[in-house]
Design a protein around this motif. Sequence first.
Motif, PDB file in Angstrom:
ATOM      1  N   THR A   2       0.697  -1.393  -0.025  1.00  0.00           N
ATOM      2  CA  THR A   2      -0.053   0.506   0.602  1.00  0.00           C
ATOM      3  C   THR A   2       1.294   1.248   0.129  1.00  0.00           C
ATOM      4  OG1 THR A   2      -0.090  -0.201   2.342  1.00  0.00           O
ATOM      5  CG2 THR A   2      -2.069  -1.167   1.420  1.00  0.00           C
ATOM      6  N   ILE A   3       2.032   1.190  -0.204  1.00  0.00           N
ATOM      7  CA  ILE A   3       3.235   2.661   0.294  1.00  0.00           C
ATOM      8  C   ILE A   3       3.077   3.221  -0.851  1.00  0.00           C
ATOM      9  CG2 ILE A   3       5.534   3.082   0.560  1.00  0.00           C
ATOM     10  CD1 ILE A   3       5.316   1.714   3.735  1.00  0.00           C
ATOM     11  N   VAL A   4       3.003   4.027  -1.322  1.00  0.00           N
ATOM     12  CA  VAL A   4       3.373   4.369  -2.817  1.00  0.00           C
ATOM     13  C   VAL A   4       4.134   5.323  -2.880  1.00  0.00           C
ATOM     14  CG1 VAL A   4       2.522   5.857  -4.657  1.00  0.00           C
ATOM     15  CG2 VAL A   4       1.140   4.438  -3.502  1.00  0.00           C
ATOM     16  N   ALA A   5       5.508   5.160  -3.441  1.00  0.00           N
ATOM     17  CA  ALA A   5       6.546   6.462  -2.988  1.00  0.00           C
ATOM     18  C   ALA A   5       6.343   7.051  -4.249  1.00  0.00           C
ATOM     19  CB  ALA A   5       7.782   5.374  -4.278  1.00  0.00           C
ATOM     20  N   LYS A   6       6.687   7.637  -4.009  1.00  0.00           N
ATOM     21  CA  LYS A   6       6.446   9.946  -3.960  1.00  0.00           C
ATOM     22  C   LYS A   6       7.307  10.170  -4.610  1.00  0.00           C
ATOM     23  CE  LYS A   6       1.966   9.959  -1.368  1.00  0.00           C
ATOM     24  NZ  LYS A   6       1.169  11.001   0.496  1.00  0.00           N
ATOM     25  N   GLY A   7       7.082  10.474  -6.060  1.00  0.00           N
ATOM     26  CA  GLY A   7       8.151  11.964  -5.825  1.00  0.00           C
ATOM     27  C   GLY A   7       7.948  12.794  -6.301  1.00  0.00           C
ATOM     28  N   TYR A   8       9.173  13.769  -5.497  1.00  0.00           N
ATOM     29  CA  TYR A   8       8.448  15.178  -4.856  1.00  0.00           C
ATOM     30  C   TYR A   8       9.644  15.902  -5.973  1.00  0.00           C
ATOM     31  CZ  TYR A   8      12.437  14.419  -1.438  1.00  0.00           C
ATOM     32  OH  TYR A   8      12.926  14.050  -0.783  1.00  0.00           O
ATOM     33  N   TYR A   9       8.827  17.089  -5.639  1.00  0.00           N
ATOM     34  CA  TYR A   9      10.247  18.051  -6.564  1.00  0.00           C
ATOM     35  C   TYR A   9      11.928  18.759  -5.243  1.00  0.00           C
ATOM     36  CZ  TYR A   9      11.625  22.618  -8.485  1.00  0.00           C
ATOM     37  OH  TYR A   9      12.948  23.306  -8.439  1.00  0.00           O
ATOM     38  N   PHE A  10      12.770  18.881  -6.085  1.00  0.00           N
ATOM     39  CA  PHE A  10      13.804  19.254  -5.799  1.00  0.00           C
ATOM     40  C   PHE A  10      14.274  19.999  -5.998  1.00  0.00           C
ATOM     41  CE2 PHE A  10      18.076  18.802  -4.279  1.00  0.00           C
ATOM     42  CZ  PHE A  10      17.674  18.579  -2.598  1.00  0.00           C
ATOM     43  N   PRO A  11      14.254  21.374  -5.245  1.00  0.00           N
ATOM     44  CA  PRO A  11      14.886  22.676  -6.003  1.00  0.00           C
ATOM     45  C   PRO A  11      16.312  22.604  -5.714  1.00  0.00           C
ATOM     46  CG  PRO A  11      13.542  23.366  -3.422  1.00  0.00           C
ATOM     47  CD  PRO A  11      13.527  21.040  -3.863  1.00  0.00           C
ATOM     48  N   LYS A  12      16.652  22.092  -6.712  1.00  0.00           N
ATOM     49  CA  LYS A  12      18.381  21.799  -6.341  1.00  0.00           C
ATOM     50  C   LYS A  12      19.060  23.604  -6.720  1.00  0.00           C
ATOM     51  CE  LYS A  12      22.028  19.489  -8.824  1.00  0.00           C
ATOM     52  NZ  LYS A  12      22.609  19.175  -9.994  1.00  0.00           N
TER      53      LYS A  12
END
Length: 111
Positions: free
Chosen positions: A57-67
């Motif tokens: 049930t865990i969904v790997a969430k991609g998020y924006y990384f402000p490099k």
Amino acid sequence: MLGENFVYFFTVQGFFVGLIFGILKSFDAEGLLVYTFLITIFFYLFSHVIIALYFRTIVAKGYYFPKDMHETELDLFANEINKREKLIDSVYKITDAAMNLNATDLARDKS
């Protein structure tokens, strides 16, 4: 908690629950061992089922990384550290000069 640690924790709980249930329900040593073993195995298998459902049930969430923002902040921090190091070096030079001047004054006063 890691899945492996959860399995260990739940298995130990199952062992103690099985031990208590075996003491309360059995009349001989064989019954105690059977109850303890079966309940421990049930808790062990049940913990694996729970972990499998949890990880599914865990969904790997991609998020924006402000490099770019982080790089500019790190550059500011590095510049600030360099400024402070230069300031500390100048303070050391001033302190050394004052100590040398004080030492020459003391040497002149003694002679």
